[in-house]
Design a protein around this motif. Structure first.
Motif, PDB file in Angstrom:
ATOM      1  N   TYR A  80       0.952  -1.316  -0.010  1.00 42.22           N
ATOM      2  CA  TYR A  80       0.081   0.026  -0.021  1.00 42.22           C
ATOM      3  C   TYR A  80       0.879   1.404  -0.065  1.00 42.22           C
ATOM      4  O   TYR A  80       0.312   2.324  -0.131  1.00 42.22           O
ATOM      5  N   GLU A  83       2.348   5.823   3.095  1.00 43.70           N
ATOM      6  CA  GLU A  83       1.040   6.794   3.657  1.00 43.70           C
ATOM      7  C   GLU A  83      -0.069   6.295   3.193  1.00 43.70           C
ATOM      8  O   GLU A  83      -0.797   6.868   2.483  1.00 43.70           O
ATOM      9  N   HIS A  84      -0.491   5.439   3.831  1.00 42.71           N
ATOM     10  CA  HIS A  84      -2.016   4.533   3.631  1.00 42.71           C
ATOM     11  C   HIS A  84      -2.308   4.333   5.106  1.00 42.71           C
ATOM     12  O   HIS A  84      -1.428   3.838   5.952  1.00 42.71           O
ATOM     13  N   ILE A 121      -2.321  11.917   5.815  1.00 47.03           N
ATOM     14  CA  ILE A 121      -3.109  11.295   5.173  1.00 47.03           C
ATOM     15  C   ILE A 121      -4.733  12.036   5.250  1.00 47.03           C
ATOM     16  O   ILE A 121      -5.338  12.342   4.218  1.00 47.03           O
TER      17      ILE A 121
END
Length: 190
Positions: A80, A83-84, A121
């Protein structure tokens, strides 16, 4: 969703670092979440792996849980990206495992990292980001006084970056740091 709220110290709310992840935690229904909160869609396979890590830790095998969390972090980040929200979830687990192992510096470091990620995020004003900074502040309040000043300086830098120097959490952190400094100076005089 369980926020980890445990009460008050003086006039300040206190939150558990992240709470204990159990199968019941993941069974929380959407209707139980206040409308302003987002419900992160955690893939079922990730939910299952996080629950396995929690069960391993609950069985007293913290090192095994930490190793599995490390491996899952590498997999999730690879799939992912850094930064997920899925990456945030596993790193919050790693922070909680460090807390359970009484590794205050590592735990606080992971929680500060995930608060920064959430700000990136979701934005600094998002309820999840605000809860993350309240959580790390509450964790810091439980750190032994000998470790608290250095970790508090880290906390202050992060919450100032996220929420600004005059935010409530930044003001509370500065106030606590001043109290710790005064207490240390008073002990050194006697």
């Amino acid at each position: 969703m369980h926020t980890g709220h445990i009460g008050h110290i003086g006039h300040e709310e206190v939150f558990h670092p992240w709470g204990t992840v159990t199968p019941a935690f993941w069974g929380v229904r959407h209707e139980a979440v206040p409308p302003e909160r987002s419900v992160a869609r955690i893939p079922q396979v990730l939910r299952g792996r996080l629950t396995e890590i929690a069960a391993t830790a609950a069985a007293g095998r913290l090192q095994d849980a930490a190793w599995t969390a490390y491996q899952l972090d590498a997999e999730v980040t690879g799939e992912y990206g850094p930064e997920h929200l899925n990456t945030v979830h596993i790193r919050e687990i790693r922070a909680h495992l460090a807390y359970l192992a009484n590794d205050h510096a590592t735990s606080l470091g992971w929680y500060l990292h995930t608060a920064r990620l959430r700000a990136t995020i979701q934005g600094p004003g998002h309820p999840d980001t605000e809860e993350a900074t309240r959580r790390v502040y509450s964790l810091w309040r439980t750190v032994p006084d000998a470790d608290a000043p250095a970790l508090g300086a880290e906390l202050l830098g992060t919450v100032t970056d996220i929420h600004g120097p005059e935010s409530a959490v930044a003001r509370r952190t500065r106030k606590r740091l001043r109290a710790l400094t005064a207490a240390r100076e008073a002990r050194s005089i006697t």
